[in-house]
Design a protein around this motif. Structure first.
Motif, PDB file in Angstrom:
ATOM      1  N   TYR A   1      32.671 -13.415  27.541  1.00 56.01           N
ATOM      2  CA  TYR A   1      33.800 -12.963  26.817  1.00 56.01           C
ATOM      3  C   TYR A   1      34.841 -12.894  27.849  1.00 56.01           C
TER       4      TYR A   1
ATOM      5  N   PHE B   1      27.944 -16.655  15.928  1.00 55.26           N
ATOM      6  CA  PHE B   1      29.417 -15.946  16.155  1.00 55.26           C
ATOM      7  C   PHE B   1      29.897 -16.023  14.762  1.00 55.26           C
TER       8      PHE B   1
ATOM      9  N   LEU C   1      33.827 -17.398  24.622  1.00 57.05           N
ATOM     10  CA  LEU C   1      32.658 -16.782  23.933  1.00 57.05           C
ATOM     11  C   LEU C   1      31.519 -16.669  25.154  1.00 57.05           C
TER      12      LEU C   1
ATOM     13  N   LEU D   1      31.604 -12.559  12.948  1.00 58.25           N
ATOM     14  CA  LEU D   1      33.057 -12.784  12.641  1.00 58.25           C
ATOM     15  C   LEU D   1      33.535 -12.294  11.203  1.00 58.25           C
TER      16      LEU D   1
ATOM     17  N   VAL E   1      37.435 -10.456  17.358  1.00 53.53           N
ATOM     18  CA  VAL E   1      36.320 -11.206  18.376  1.00 53.53           C
ATOM     19  C   VAL E   1      36.048 -10.213  19.478  1.00 53.53           C
TER      20      VAL E   1
END
Length: 322
Positions: A293, A54, A123, A58, A271
């Motif tokens: 998500y 992630f 997530l 990001l 995100v």
């Protein structure tokens, strides 16, 4: 209006603008230094791998560095406490791991409270599972129940910490089957998988996404998802085996409470964009993990429901002594 009143009001307005300007500037220049993303478990486990994957995406969305910092210990509490105490400027974030995120303050006087955090988004999700060594005499859940009843408290079960999803799956398993195993806590899934391969524990509570990549080094006997996992379709669920367990790990992103709304909005948009990226979704799938998500407000509702559910469980089965 008198000149005096006009001047006073003008000065007050100017003062207000001067106070607001730094906050606006901070939001516009965010991130102004590397972001630290805290993980409460050792490198190599599911939470750590999720965080590192992630973080790379990001970085692309925010245009700045995101550094993963491992602070293992106390079932993730040490890392979460670090985030809770940090300045709410968006440069300190943390990966949560359910259910430990909510169970730690239930089971002990924790170094954080749930309302110490700004919830950014959930997530991923990863079902709990029980695994054994390939040549273990325990080949099925029925074998495990028989062995545990024949040798109460002697079959060893490794988890990634007290109050984690794999530990609570064990608590529910013992209650459902009338058994007692010897619980041993590790500092992360990596050390636990190594212990299982080395036959230092009889059974390991590893998530599906942590167990499947081990290949022939272990054998999953059952998993605690609501349905069979597409990543391990041959593995039965506990519910299929008439053992009422449903448990898994959800990993989310948090910041310290009091995050500037402008920074919070920018972070939330970043995100959301990550989850629109096909490459990221492919990477998550390659890790045998389900993308799950949920933006902050929806995730908050789920956290509140989980908190109530685990408080009820604590009243009947206080797991800190298990």
């Amino acid at each position: 209006m008198t000149t005096h009143a006009f001047t006073r009001r003008t000065l007050l307005a100017a003062a207000g603008l001067s106070l607001a300007a730094p906050a606006v500037l901070r939001a516009q220049t965010y991130p102004s230094r590397p972001i630290e993303l805290y993980v409460g478990f050792a490198p190599g486990g599911g939470t750590d791998i999720t965080a590192r994957t992630f973080a790379k995406f990001l970085e692309t969305e925010l245009g700045g560095s995101v550094l993963v910092v491992n602070k293992p210990g106390a079932s993730g509490e040490i890392a979460l406490a670090q985030v809770a105490r940090a300045e709410p400027d968006g440069h300190t974030l943390g990966i949560t791991n359910m259910p430990g995120f909510v169970t730690i303050p239930i089971e002990r006087k924790a170094q954080y409270r749930l309302d110490d955090f700004h919830l950014v988004a959930n997530l991923v999700a990863d079902s709990s599972a029980f695994s054994v060594a390939p040549d273990s005499p325990i080949r099925t859940v029925e074998d495990l129940v028989k062995a545990a009843k024949a040798r109460p408290g002697q079959i060893t079960f490794g988890s990634t910490g007290v109050g984690t999803d794999d530990h609570l799956a064990l608590v529910l398993f013992e209650d459902a089957t009338g058994t007692k195993l010897n619980h041993i806590a590790f500092r992360g899934a990596g050390p636990l998988a190594t212990a299982l391969v080395g036959k230092h524990v009889d059974v390991a509570g590893l998530n599906v996404g942590e167990a499947v990549p081990q290949g022939a080094n272990l054998r999953i006997v059952a998993q605690a998802g609501a349905t069979r996992s597409r990543f391990a379709p041959g593995v039965p669920t506990f519910r299929e085996l008439e053992i009422g367990i449903e448990m898994g790990s959800e990993r989310g992103l948090v910041a310290p409470r009091g995050l500037d709304p402008r920074i919070a909005e920018r972070l939330a948009r970043a995100v959301a964009k990550v989850f629109e990226t096909p490459d990221f979704l492919a990477r998550i799938e390659q890790q045998y993990t389900e993308a799950a998500y949920r933006p902050g407000p929806a995730w908050r509702d789920g956290i509140a429901a989980a908190d109530a559910r685990f408080r009820t469980l604590w009243q009947s089965h206080p797991w800190s002594s298990s």
